[in-house]
Every structure is written in C-alpha cells, then in structure tokens.
Scaffold this active site. Structure first.
Site, mmCIF file in Angstrom:
data_model
loop_
_atom_site.group_PDB
_atom_site.id
_atom_site.type_symbol
_atom_site.label_atom_id
_atom_site.label_comp_id
_atom_site.label_asym_id
_atom_site.label_seq_id
_atom_site.Cartn_x
_atom_site.Cartn_y
_atom_site.Cartn_z
ATOM 1 N NE ARG A 37 -3.446 2.251 2.904
ATOM 2 C CZ ARG A 37 -4.676 2.523 2.481
ATOM 3 N NH1 ARG A 37 -5.299 1.648 1.710
ATOM 4 N NH2 ARG A 37 -5.288 3.641 2.813
ATOM 5 C CG HIS A 48 -8.169 1.124 -3.288
ATOM 6 N ND1 HIS A 48 -7.650 -0.080 -2.846
ATOM 7 C CD2 HIS A 48 -8.648 1.753 -2.165
ATOM 8 C CE1 HIS A 48 -7.785 -0.165 -1.539
ATOM 9 N NE2 HIS A 48 -8.388 0.925 -1.099
ATOM 10 C CD GLN A 64 -13.021 -0.169 -0.967
ATOM 11 O OE1 GLN A 64 -12.289 -0.171 0.010
ATOM 12 N NE2 GLN A 64 -14.311 -0.505 -0.890
ATOM 13 C CG ASP A 97 -12.466 8.010 -1.742
ATOM 14 O OD1 ASP A 97 -12.567 7.855 -0.503
ATOM 15 O OD2 ASP A 97 -11.430 7.730 -2.368
ATOM 16 C CB CYS A 146 -13.383 3.022 -0.260
ATOM 17 S SG CYS A 146 -12.508 4.600 -0.309
ATOM 18 N NE ARG A 171 -10.330 -3.657 0.913
ATOM 19 C CZ ARG A 171 -9.591 -2.599 1.298
ATOM 20 N NH1 ARG A 171 -10.167 -1.439 1.549
ATOM 21 N NH2 ARG A 171 -8.280 -2.718 1.436
#
Length: 302
Positions: A103, A130, A133, A221, A259, A287
């Site tokens: 990440r 991502h 996600q 987001d 997310c 997830r």
C-alpha cells in the site's frame, strides 16, 4: 507468477471467478464451515507506506484465516526508508516470503515491485488505483442487485485512484458508470479512452442530477486523500456532496457506497451514510472476503 496490480490486467471472466470464490468464502464463514487453507505454511509481507484500518485488518485476518502468517512492515521498518531501491527490496523479500502486499503512494513502486519480485505482489492501493477495494464493491453490488452487466453506478466527486478503478471495472463488466466531477477533477483522459475502446459505457458530466438519475448505486470518496492535503478541493467539490436530496434522485432500491474513512458533512451527509440505503459496512466486510479470494487466486497458479 500471478500478481494483482490493476483490474484492467484481467479478463472479466477471471475477475468474476474471484468474486464468486469470495462470495462462497463469505457464505462458508457465516455458517461456520471452516476456512480453506491455500496459504498453509506461507508468509505474506504487508508493506505500508500509507497506514490503513480496513486494509491492514482485513488482509491480516484474511491471511491468518487462510492458514498463512502475515508480516506487517512500514516503509520505516525497511531499508526503503533509507533509500534502498524497490528492485533490491523485491529481490530480498522474495527470498524470505511467499507473497507481498503493498500500500503505497507511487503506482510505479507497485509495478517495479511486481516486475522484480519472484513471488506474487498485490496492490492494496496506490495513487493510481485501488483494485482490492473495487473487488469488494463489486461483490456488494452483486449482493444487492445481482449480475453486474447492465447495472448503473454514479460516482460523485474527485476522479481519484478509486474512481479510476471504477472506470476499469465498468469497462470490463458492462455496467454504466456516470461520473459527476467538477472541471479539472475527471479521471485521466488516457484511462477513459482505454475504457471506451473496450466498449465501456462511461458518462462524464459536471451535473450531479444527470449522474444520479435512477441509478442503482451512488458512490463517493473523501475529497482530500492522504498525502494530498492543502489546495482548494473542499471548495471545488462542495456541490458534489451525497446527501438525502441526491439519494432521492436515484432508484428506490439504490445503495450508497464509500470505501471509508468518511468525512460526514463533507463528501457525504450523516443522514445518508448512517441511513437505510448505506452499504458501507457491507463493503468493509467484503474487503475481507474479496482479498481472501485474491490471495487464493495468486497461489492457485503454483
């Protein structure tokens, strides 16, 4: 070598197979059927240049459930923090562990890691995409509304890394994606061109009402991502908040997705994220299962 870097690297059939496995794992866990053990005896390094709640916990728990051992490392735990190249880091870690999750900020870091590692590499977020996600989001869409093809999704706000993965997903799975972004905040032009060349039904607008009209899923987001603090984002994006009035324009069975972490009162109102149409905690749970299925896919290639 099976890496998981970007959704556009895969066919829809492969991604659907992973999603089906994720849902099967979720159902098995809910009925107490026990966990598959494809990671038995394996160690997965988890590199965090950017901290996270959901990514760390879901990956760490998932690795353990699949029989593996997680090894959590921050950039400062590694010589990356003192200038060692990602290429050397990839080669060294490949001597010790069986897979690497990263990440990080720079997408090229994830790409270089995958290029030089001799074990699977999973992109758990970069500044460009991502994909983990999105796999959880797609699983959530299927749970609420069935097969992905033909569904409608509205994205409101910044055309950021998560939005870019939405573009890739829409092109691959055949659902319509309407993106309401202020001027200067659209996803990269080259990505939109790729998606449309693949037959993707991507509508780009600055009009929130046009984007959300009778859609089945409304997504947003945070307006200011980690490492991008400062600037005029909050002012530029103020008209793109997902609130009760926005959700009324969507379909009656529409869900709201985010997310997380969320800033109530900025990109989404508390009434929406805490309301009956919110699917954000289903997303968060998914997830775990989506990433377990990704890990299982990576090791199934052995």
């Amino acid at each position: 070598m099976r890496h998981f870097i970007d959704l556009k690297d895969f066919s829809a059939d492969t991604l659907q197979m992973i999603l089906d496995h994720a849902q099967a794992m979720k159902q098995a866990q809910r009925v107490g059927a026990g966990h598959e053990q494809p990671l038995a005896g394996k160690t997965v390094a988890m590199i965090f240049e950017k901290p996270s709640t959901r990514t760390r916990v879901s990956f760490e728990v998932g690795i353990v459930q699949l029989g593996g051992t997680p090894l959590v490392l921050s950039a400062q735990d590694l010589q990356l923090g003192r200038g060692e190249t990602i290429e050397d880091t990839a080669r060294v870690l490949s001597c010790y562990v069986d897979a690497i999750m990263i990440r990080c900020f720079d997408h090229d870091m994830a790409l270089n890691l995958a290029e030089h590692a001799t074990v699977p590499v999973i992109n758990a977020l970069t500044n460009r995409s991502h994909p983990c996600q999105l796999m959880a989001d797609l699983q959530t869409m299927i749970e609420y509304h069935g097969p992905l093809a033909g569904q409608t999704v509205a994205w409101l706000g910044d055309g950021n890394n998560v939005a870019s993965s939405w573009v890739e997903a829409a092109a691959l799975f055949g659902f319509q994606l309407r993106m309401a972004c202020p001027h200067g905040y659209a996803p990269p032009a080259e990505l939109l061109a790729w998606a449309r060349a693949k037959g993707g039904n991507i509508i780009l607008t600055e009009d929130v009402a046009e984007a959300v009209d009778r859609v089945q899923s409304v997504v947003t987001d945070v307006w200011v991502s980690m490492g991008q603090e400062g600037g005029s984002q909050q002012q530029d994006l103020a008209a793109y908040q997902v609130n009760e009035e926005v959700m009324k324009q969507a379909a009656g069975d529409a869900i709201f997705m985010h997310c997380l972490p969320a800033k109530r009162g900025l990109e989404v109102s508390a009434a929406v994220i805490d309301g009956p149409q919110s699917a954000v905690f289903d997303e968060a749970e998914n997830r775990l299962h989506a990433q377990k299925a990704i890990l299982a896919w990576c090791f199934a290639g052995e």
